[in-house]
Structure formats: structure tokens, C-alpha cells
Design a protein around this motif. Structure first.
Motif, PDB file in Angstrom:
ATOM      1  N   ARG A  32       3.250  45.426  -3.197  1.00 36.36           N
ATOM      2  CA  ARG A  32       2.543  45.160  -1.959  1.00 36.36           C
ATOM      3  C   ARG A  32       1.714  46.373  -1.542  1.00 36.36           C
ATOM      4  O   ARG A  32       0.553  46.279  -1.147  1.00 36.36           O
ATOM      5  CB  ARG A  32       3.541  44.786  -0.858  1.00 36.36           C
ATOM      6  CG  ARG A  32       2.919  44.544   0.485  1.00 36.36           C
ATOM      7  CD  ARG A  32       1.741  43.560   0.341  1.00 36.36           C
ATOM      8  NE  ARG A  32       0.976  43.512   1.553  1.00 36.36           N
ATOM      9  CZ  ARG A  32       1.138  42.578   2.495  1.00 36.36           C
ATOM     10  NH1 ARG A  32       2.027  41.620   2.338  1.00 36.36           N
ATOM     11  NH2 ARG A  32       0.412  42.595   3.574  1.00 36.36           N
ATOM     12  N   HIS A  33       2.347  47.535  -1.653  1.00 34.83           N
ATOM     13  CA  HIS A  33       1.683  48.793  -1.321  1.00 34.83           C
ATOM     14  C   HIS A  33       0.409  48.948  -2.174  1.00 34.83           C
ATOM     15  O   HIS A  33      -0.669  49.275  -1.666  1.00 34.83           O
ATOM     16  CB  HIS A  33       2.695  49.916  -1.602  1.00 34.83           C
ATOM     17  CG  HIS A  33       2.356  51.248  -1.026  1.00 34.83           C
ATOM     18  ND1 HIS A  33       3.292  52.233  -0.872  1.00 34.83           N
ATOM     19  CD2 HIS A  33       1.196  51.782  -0.596  1.00 34.83           C
ATOM     20  CE1 HIS A  33       2.705  53.306  -0.349  1.00 34.83           C
ATOM     21  NE2 HIS A  33       1.438  53.053  -0.185  1.00 34.83           N
ATOM     22  N   LEU A  34       0.562  48.660  -3.461  1.00 34.08           N
ATOM     23  CA  LEU A  34      -0.551  48.780  -4.404  1.00 34.08           C
ATOM     24  C   LEU A  34      -1.699  47.850  -4.011  1.00 34.08           C
ATOM     25  O   LEU A  34      -2.869  48.243  -3.993  1.00 34.08           O
ATOM     26  CB  LEU A  34      -0.049  48.434  -5.813  1.00 34.08           C
ATOM     27  CG  LEU A  34      -1.040  48.585  -6.955  1.00 34.08           C
ATOM     28  CD1 LEU A  34      -1.393  50.047  -7.185  1.00 34.08           C
ATOM     29  CD2 LEU A  34      -0.483  47.981  -8.242  1.00 34.08           C
ATOM     30  N   PHE A  48       0.770  62.437   2.470  1.00 32.63           N
ATOM     31  CA  PHE A  48      -0.602  61.935   2.680  1.00 32.63           C
ATOM     32  C   PHE A  48      -0.642  60.833   3.740  1.00 32.63           C
ATOM     33  O   PHE A  48      -1.459  60.869   4.650  1.00 32.63           O
ATOM     34  CB  PHE A  48      -1.203  61.405   1.375  1.00 32.63           C
ATOM     35  CG  PHE A  48      -1.120  62.357   0.215  1.00 32.63           C
ATOM     36  CD1 PHE A  48      -1.304  63.719   0.404  1.00 32.63           C
ATOM     37  CD2 PHE A  48      -0.857  61.898  -1.061  1.00 32.63           C
ATOM     38  CE1 PHE A  48      -1.235  64.603  -0.665  1.00 32.63           C
ATOM     39  CE2 PHE A  48      -0.786  62.770  -2.136  1.00 32.63           C
ATOM     40  CZ  PHE A  48      -0.961  64.130  -1.937  1.00 32.63           C
ATOM     41  N   GLU A  49       0.222  59.850   3.593  1.00 34.63           N
ATOM     42  CA  GLU A  49       0.156  58.719   4.526  1.00 34.63           C
ATOM     43  C   GLU A  49       0.711  59.093   5.889  1.00 34.63           C
ATOM     44  O   GLU A  49       0.089  58.830   6.914  1.00 34.63           O
ATOM     45  CB  GLU A  49       0.881  57.511   3.929  1.00 34.63           C
ATOM     46  CG  GLU A  49       0.111  56.944   2.740  1.00 34.63           C
ATOM     47  CD  GLU A  49       0.783  55.787   2.031  1.00 34.63           C
ATOM     48  OE1 GLU A  49       2.020  55.802   1.920  1.00 34.63           O
ATOM     49  OE2 GLU A  49       0.074  54.883   1.570  1.00 34.63           O
ATOM     50  N   ALA A  50       1.868  59.739   5.893  1.00 29.12           N
ATOM     51  CA  ALA A  50       2.498  60.068   7.178  1.00 29.12           C
ATOM     52  C   ALA A  50       1.592  60.958   8.026  1.00 29.12           C
ATOM     53  O   ALA A  50       1.595  60.870   9.259  1.00 29.12           O
ATOM     54  CB  ALA A  50       3.842  60.745   6.934  1.00 29.12           C
ATOM     55  N   ASN A  98       3.242  50.415   7.576  1.00 27.62           N
ATOM     56  CA  ASN A  98       4.239  49.805   6.675  1.00 27.62           C
ATOM     57  C   ASN A  98       4.531  50.698   5.481  1.00 27.62           C
ATOM     58  O   ASN A  98       5.671  50.787   5.031  1.00 27.62           O
ATOM     59  CB  ASN A  98       3.757  48.443   6.179  1.00 27.62           C
ATOM     60  CG  ASN A  98       3.816  47.395   7.273  1.00 27.62           C
ATOM     61  OD1 ASN A  98       4.633  47.499   8.191  1.00 27.62           O
ATOM     62  ND2 ASN A  98       2.962  46.404   7.195  1.00 27.62           N
ATOM     63  N   HIS A  99       3.494  51.356   4.972  1.00 25.85           N
ATOM     64  CA  HIS A  99       3.700  52.184   3.778  1.00 25.85           C
ATOM     65  C   HIS A  99       4.652  53.338   4.066  1.00 25.85           C
ATOM     66  O   HIS A  99       5.464  53.707   3.220  1.00 25.85           O
ATOM     67  CB  HIS A  99       2.363  52.714   3.249  1.00 25.85           C
ATOM     68  CG  HIS A  99       1.417  51.617   2.871  1.00 25.85           C
ATOM     69  ND1 HIS A  99       0.089  51.832   2.606  1.00 25.85           N
ATOM     70  CD2 HIS A  99       1.626  50.281   2.708  1.00 25.85           C
ATOM     71  CE1 HIS A  99      -0.487  50.668   2.292  1.00 25.85           C
ATOM     72  NE2 HIS A  99       0.434  49.719   2.358  1.00 25.85           N
ATOM     73  N   VAL A 100       4.518  53.896   5.249  1.00 31.21           N
ATOM     74  CA  VAL A 100       5.428  54.994   5.604  1.00 31.21           C
ATOM     75  C   VAL A 100       6.853  54.429   5.732  1.00 31.21           C
ATOM     76  O   VAL A 100       7.821  55.057   5.294  1.00 31.21           O
ATOM     77  CB  VAL A 100       4.962  55.696   6.901  1.00 31.21           C
ATOM     78  CG1 VAL A 100       5.961  56.777   7.305  1.00 31.21           C
ATOM     79  CG2 VAL A 100       3.568  56.319   6.678  1.00 31.21           C
TER      80      VAL A 100
HETATM   81 FE   LIG Z   1      -1.220  53.580   2.192  1.00 29.51          FE
END
Ligand SMILES: [Fe+2]
Ligand SMILES: [Fe+2]
Length: 440
Positions: free
Chosen positions: A287-289, A339-341, A375-377
């Protein structure tokens, strides 16, 4: 009065009573394993093919396949004998591992292996399932399988434009032989045992990731972020400078989004490196991808509409080149915990500036990007400890993340900044040129 007839049938058993269900469950279980292992292995195509459109498509198919696997598991669990484990049996795993090929292989030939041998065989397996199951008794599975057949047919249609002019006959024959040895994914066809001369490539040349990712015809560089408007397209201080024209900020954020192709490429390396991960981990990675592939498309599709020639936009390769030197849990830690956070405050400022333009489409894309990133975090918090355990990492998460950050900085010194600009500064898109474009 005649005596009751003596039955010659074997004594009834619970297993015998449920034989019809068990047989269909056995097939569903095989289908689950095939979809699951497609996700683990076809993801290796993403960073090896060069055409962004093909990367996006594979990300989408990997995500849809993860969805098929999840529904199959859900349905399977309603039925007796599906099993509680999620492992893929060796004969199936061996074929998918074979399909990954070597780092030296032509990625389009490998794609043909997946899409012209393994996936058509999956489609045939689904069709077989429909043929042999009872349409009323097994209605819930039938409905799923009908949908998956439509998806598989669409996947083959969607990939067709990328197959043209690729001679993959030898490789396809090789994989066909491996699959014929099983008699198809469900063993529904006559088995053709492997000839003595068949050599598994995976035993000869085990797979390893390429040192850099493929961006096809597009120009490349180390990084698109910088401080010099004559050199770099995303001028960091401009992003948060209230004096920057909002139209310039919109262009810069679209380049930023397009460069999430980095994230696609390095995240896709994690599946094959975590072969014993629970399925739910791979499901969330898939999903992340796919989310990252849509974010990259936001930029890839919007920039030309704003007058940008994509052949002047260099693709940054540093993140892949550095992260691929690290083990998978460190890659994933940098992505989610660093990176995301840490991207939220700058992106919030950028979003507020873009809103000045009353560009509903840009606002929408940025809002969904932000939602996905949150969501990714969350995925990171959920799965990083599990991935650490899979990789034998025993330090507390915080300590591990801090050490990984330092390691990344060290490796950046060794593997970063090594990709020279494909284009001279007069030809490539820079901050200065974005300013001119925005004022037209
Ligand atoms: Fe992301
Ligand atoms: Fe993203």
C-alpha cells in the motif's frame, strides 16, 4: 422382512464429510500463496525498469495482488483447513524467486516472465477454480474469483504496450518449464517433469540489488534539493520564504512529489529482503509503495500542464544509492522515522502558500499526500520493530533509529553525491527557470 443392507462404504469421518470444502480450500490456499509471492518478487521490477509509467503500473499491480491475497486469506479462514500459517510452499517460492532473475538481466525480459508466463498461469488457475467449484454453495469465493479474473485480464491489457519489441522467448520457455513441472499453479494440468538439463538460475547467480536504480531516458543527478537557484530546482529557503511567488512554490512541490520516485525505488527493495515477514507487513508495504507511486504521478502529470518539459527535470538518485547499501530495516527506518516523519512542517507551510492560488486540484493532491504520509508514519511505528526482529536487531527502537541516522550520514559521504548532472545548467530545470516559467 429383509435384513438392512450392509454398506460397503468406509466408516464416515469428519474429513470425508467435508471433502468438498477441503478441496476448494486447498485451491484457495494455493492461489493465496501465488498472489503473495508475486508481491514479494515482482516488486523487484520497480527499480530495475526505467520507464516511470511502467514503474507506476507495477506498483499498482503489486498493490492489487496484495489485495487479492488478503481477500483470499479472509475467505480461506472462513473455510475448514485453510491453515493458520501464511508461508508460501517451496515449489511456488522457487519459481517466483527464479523469475526475479539476476541483476544483470534485462528488466523487460524479466517483466515478460512475470506477465507472459506467471500471471497468465494465475489467470488460468482462477478460471479453473470457477469451473470446478459449486456456484451456489461456494458463492462467496466465486464472487471474489470473478473479480480477480477481471483484474488479471486488465493487468495483462495494461502491460501490453510495454511488451512490444522485447524478445523474451528463451526466458519465458525457462519459466514455463519450471511451472509445467507443477502442472500449473493448481496442479490442474498434466505435469511435465523437469528435464535433467534444466538449471535453476537462482542457484547459479543469487539475486542482489543493483547499485543504482533505472530512470530510462530521463536525465539524472544526485539531488534536486539545494541552495543555489542557478543549479538546483528545489531551492530549500524559497520553500518557506513568504516572499516566494506561490506559483514557484507550486512548481517546486510538484518536482518534490515527482521525486518520490526515489521512495518507490528504494521501498520496492524491501519485499524481497524480508522473505519471512508476515503477510500483513508486505500488505502495508504494498500500500505504501502504491501511495508513493501516486504521489510521484501527481508531479509527473501536473508539471507538463504547467509548461515543464520533463526531459529537463533531472531525477535524483542519491537516496536509492545510499539506502541500498543498508539492510532493509535500516532503509525502512530512514524512510518512515526520518524522511516521512520530518516532512510535515515544511509541507504544511507549502500547502498554505499553494492555497493562495485557488488551485483546487493542487490543494486536493497535497491534502491526500499529507493524509497518506500520516499513514506511512503509522505503518513505520507498527512494522519497524517487527522488521528489526526479523533482521536480528535487538536494540530499543529509538536507539536503533538514532544509530541508523548516523550511519546514513556516514554512508551518504561514501555513496551520495556521486551522480553527476546529466544536463548542463543551461539545459536543466533550476530555481531560476522555475521563476521565469511561473511568471509567464
Ligand atoms: Fe510516504
Ligand atoms: Fe509520498
Amino acid at each position: 422382512m429383509s435384513s438392512p443392507s450392509v454398506s460397503t462404504r468406509p466408516a464416515p469421518t469428519a474429513a470425508g464429510r467435508m471433502a468438498a470444502v477441503s478441496e476448494m480450500t486447498r485451491l484457495l490456499r494455493l492461489l493465496f500463496e501465488v498472489e503473495r509471492d508475486f508481491v514479494r518478487t515482482a516488486s523487484t521490477l520497480v527499480y530495475r525498469v526505467g520507464d516511470p509509467e511502467l514503474k507506476y503500473l507495477v506498483c499498482q499491480h503489486v498493490w492489487e495482488s496484495a489485495g487479492h491475497a488478503r481477500f483470499l486469506r479472509e475467505r480461506g479462514r472462513e473455510l475448514t483447513s485453510f491453515g493458520t500459517t501464511e508461508t508460501v510452499r517451496d515449489p511456488i517460492r522457487r519459481i517466483f524467486t527464479e523469475a526475479v532473475g539476476s541483476a544483470a538481466a534485462n528488466p523487460l525480459v524479466l517483466a515478460a516472465g512475470f506477465y507472459e508466463v506467471l500471471k497468465p498461469a494465475l489467470l488460468a488457475a482462477y478460471r479453473h477454480y470457477l469451473k470446478v467449484t459449486d456456484p451456489l454453495a461456494d458463492w462467496p469465493s466465486k464472487k471474489l474469483v470473478e473479480e480477480f479474473i477481471a483484474d488479471e485480464e486488465r493487468h495483462l491489457r495494461e502491460i501490453a504496450p510495454y511488451r512490444q519489441g522485447v524478445d523474451a522467448r528463451e526466458w519465458k520457455l525457462h519459466l514455463t518449464q519450471a511451472l509445467d513441472d507443477l502442472g500449473g499453479w493448481l496442479g490442474q494440468e498434466t505435469r511435465l517433469p523437469l528435464s535433467a538439463s534444466f538449471v535453476w538460475q537462482q542457484d547459479k547467480t543469487p539475486y542482489s540489488h543493483p547499485a543504482t536504480c533505472n530512470r530510462g531516458k530521463y536525465p539524472v543527478c544526485s539531488s534536486v534539493f539545494g541552495l543555489d537557484p542557478q543549479e538546483d530546482p528545489i531551492v530549500r529557503p524559497w520553500l518557506v520564504d513568504p516572499k516566494t511567488d506561490a506559483r514557484v512554490i507550486r512548481l517546486m512541490v510538484y518536482i518534490w512529489l515527482m521525486m518520490e520516485m526515489d521512495a518507490i525505488d528504494y521501498l520496492a527493495t524491501v519485499f524481497i529482503d524480508t522473505p519471512t515477514a508476515p503477510f500483513d507487513l508486505h500488505y502495508d508495504l504494498a500500500r505504501h509503495l502504491w501511495d508513493e507511486s501516486r504521489h510521484s504521478q501527481f508531479g509527473f502529470r501536473q508539471l507538463p500542464k504547467l509548461g515543464v518539459d520533463l526531459m529537463t527535470v533531472e531525477h535524483s538518485l542519491d537516496l536509492y544509492n545510499i539506502l541500498v547499501q543498508m539492510p532493509p530495516h535500516e532503509r525502512y527506518a530512514m524512510m518512515t522515522m526520518e524522511f516521512e516523519a520530518n516532512s510535515f512542517p515544511t509541507k504544511a507551510t507549502v500547502m498554505d502558500r499553494v492555497r493562495e492560488l485557488n488551485d483546487f486540484e493542487a490543494d486536493t493532491l497535497l491534502a491526500f499526500d499529507r493524509n497518506d504520509e500520516q499513514n506511512h508514519v503509522r505503518y513505520g511505528h507498527r512494522w519497524l520493530p517487527e522488521m528489526m526482529a526479523l533482521c536480528g536487531e535487538q536494540r530499543p527502537t529509538e536507539e536503533f533509529v538514532a544509530a541508523t541516522r548516523e550511519k546514513f550520514t556516514r554512508l551518504a559521504g561514501l555513496y551520495g553525491g556521486r551522480t553527476p548532472h546529466s544536463l548542463p545548467r543551461e539545459r536543466r530545470l533550476t530555481g531560476e527557470k522555475l521563476r521565469k516559467l511561473a511568471s509567464v
